[in-house]
Design an enzyme around this catalytic site. Structure first.
Site, short mmCIF file in Angstrom:
data_model
loop_
_atom_site.label_atom_id
_atom_site.label_comp_id
_atom_site.label_asym_id
_atom_site.label_seq_id
_atom_site.Cartn_x
_atom_site.Cartn_y
_atom_site.Cartn_z
CE1 TYR A 47 -10.43 2.98 8.14
CE2 TYR A 47 -10.88 5.42 8.44
CZ TYR A 47 -9.97 4.19 8.13
OH TYR A 47 -8.77 4.50 7.99
CG ASP A 74 -0.87 -5.42 0.22
OD1 ASP A 74 -0.45 -4.32 0.26
OD2 ASP A 74 -1.92 -5.58 -0.57
N GLY A 125 -3.60 -1.85 -2.46
CA GLY A 125 -2.18 -1.78 -2.66
C GLY A 125 -1.65 -1.96 -4.10
N GLY A 166 0.72 -1.12 0.12
CA GLY A 166 0.11 0.16 -0.05
C GLY A 166 0.71 1.31 0.03
CG PHE A 167 0.37 6.07 0.39
CD1 PHE A 167 1.15 6.71 -0.19
CD2 PHE A 167 -0.46 6.71 1.69
CE1 PHE A 167 1.72 8.00 0.10
CE2 PHE A 167 -0.07 7.96 1.95
CZ PHE A 167 1.14 8.70 1.45
CG LEU A 202 1.11 0.10 7.79
CD1 LEU A 202 2.14 -0.49 8.79
CD2 LEU A 202 1.63 0.98 6.95
CE LYS A 209 -7.76 1.07 10.44
NZ LYS A 209 -6.49 0.33 10.51
CB THR A 240 -10.89 -5.42 5.68
OG1 THR A 240 -11.71 -5.99 4.67
CG2 THR A 240 -9.43 -5.54 5.42
#
Ligand code: UDP
Length: 332
Positions: A149, A31, A36, A10-11, A76, A153, A95
């Site tokens: 979201y 990943d 990503g 990913g970033f 991540l 988290k 996820t």
């Protein structure tokens, strides 16, 4: 050290991989390429200290093996981006919660330290900026997709802290504030890559709402440096840290600044939230981190200001945009 990075293609994960390899560490990434991209890590494929697995974290035997081989884990992998979250809430919740649950249970069996990346989104609608790590998390109703979201988290954070308190698994939680830089895609909603692409294409720059809402943007290199310093520090275990810049800008000023730095003639177009996201979408008017805790713990402060940050993104998008096809005149 040998680090496992979930979401390493990913970033943020790919920049973390670059910095760890640059410091002489070994890196394995896991990943599923859901958000990503191989493009983010293709330059590392031949690196002696690097290997990658393209698979879901929910492949438990594989996860157990790569955790076992690593000395510590940077977690991540997650569903990210407001657009993705609003459009795919099931995927977001599943996820974010399942992957973290499984990772912590596997890591706990081998006592491997885990750094969990959470988000400034968990502060929700709290209006008292700057946000301190001990500030209240203020969520909206469950009928509004965006909050799934933040809640998923927050559950990840609770789990990480519980594993430390109850099972003595060394865990660290970080809350990333609007992290930006080369390789970030605008596909999932992130504002700076979207505005830069729009400005480079001469397309309208889409400011949602009236543009008076503000954010603080952190360069990915600063954020990654903080992740590594925290992982190396003994005092960070069992703690939560904000990672962000506290230079604030409204989204309308951001659109104007990007247009100016690109030298673009794009118009600025105001788009209602109901069109951009969904009916009754709730945006946060301000979001600014307090960064005293991380500064006191490891001496970290951001070094890269907004203009160099924007220039690095503009440069990246210029260099990766398709070269325009130029018609070749027929020979006479
Ligand atoms: N935004 C915008 N136009 C876009 C994308 C985002 O005006 O094309 C706004 C968005 O409503 C928010 C800010 O930019 O107020 C930052 O959005 P982003 O999704 O990057 O991060 P957020 O802080 O919302 O998680």
């Amino acid at each position: 050290m040998h680090y496992l990075i979930t979401g390493g293609a990913g970033f943020v994960g790919s920049h973390l991989t670059d910095q760890l390899l640059g410091r002489g560490h070994r890196v394995t990434i896991l990943d599923d390429l859901s958000t990503g991209s191989m493009r983010n890590i293709s330059h590392l494929r031949e690196h002696d200290h690097f290997r990658y697995f393209i698979d879901t974290m929910l492949n438990a035997p594989l996860l157990a093996e790569v955790v076992d081989e690593a000395d510590a884990v940077f977690h991540l992998a997650a569903a990210v981006g407001v657009k993705l979250i609003v459009e795919s809430p099931v995927r977001t919740i599943e996820t974010n919660v399942r992957c973290t649950e499984l990772l912590l249970s596997v890591a706990s069996k081998k006592n491997k330290p885990v750094l969990i990346t959470s988000t400034s989104e968990v502060y929700g609608k709290n209006a008292e900026v700057p946000f301190h790590e001990e500030s209240d998390l203020v969520m909206g109703p469950t009928t509004r997709g965006r909050w799934s979201y933040a809640c998923s988290k927050a559950i990840d954070e609770f789990l990480a802290i519980a594993y430390w308190r109850e099972k003595k698994l060394p865990t660290i939680v970080v809350r990333l504030f609007n992290t930006v830089g080369p390789r970030q895609t605008g596909r999932y909603g992130m504002v700076i890559p979207r505005f830069v692409e729009q400005a480079l294409e001469g397309a309208p720059i889409t400011v949602y709402g009236d543009g008076t809402n503000s954010r603080c943007f952190t360069h990915v290199n600063d954020a990654v440096r903080a992740l590594i310093l925290l992982m190396e520090s003994d005092t960070a275990i069992g703690e939560v840290y904000n990672i962000g810049n506290n230079q604030e800008i409204t989204i309308l000023e951001l659109a104007e600044r990007i247009r100016r730095r690109v030298g673009s003639s794009s118009e600025i177009s105001f788009v209602p939230y109901s069109v951009a996201y969904e009916e009754n979408f709730e945006d946060m008017p301000r979001r600014m981190p307090s960064i005293e805790k991380i500064r006191d713990a490891i001496g970290w402060t951001p070094r890269i200001g907004l203009d160099p940050l924007l220039d690095s993104v503009i440069h990246y998008h210029r260099s990766t945009m398709a070269v325009p096809v130029v018609a070749i005149p027929a020979a006479s």
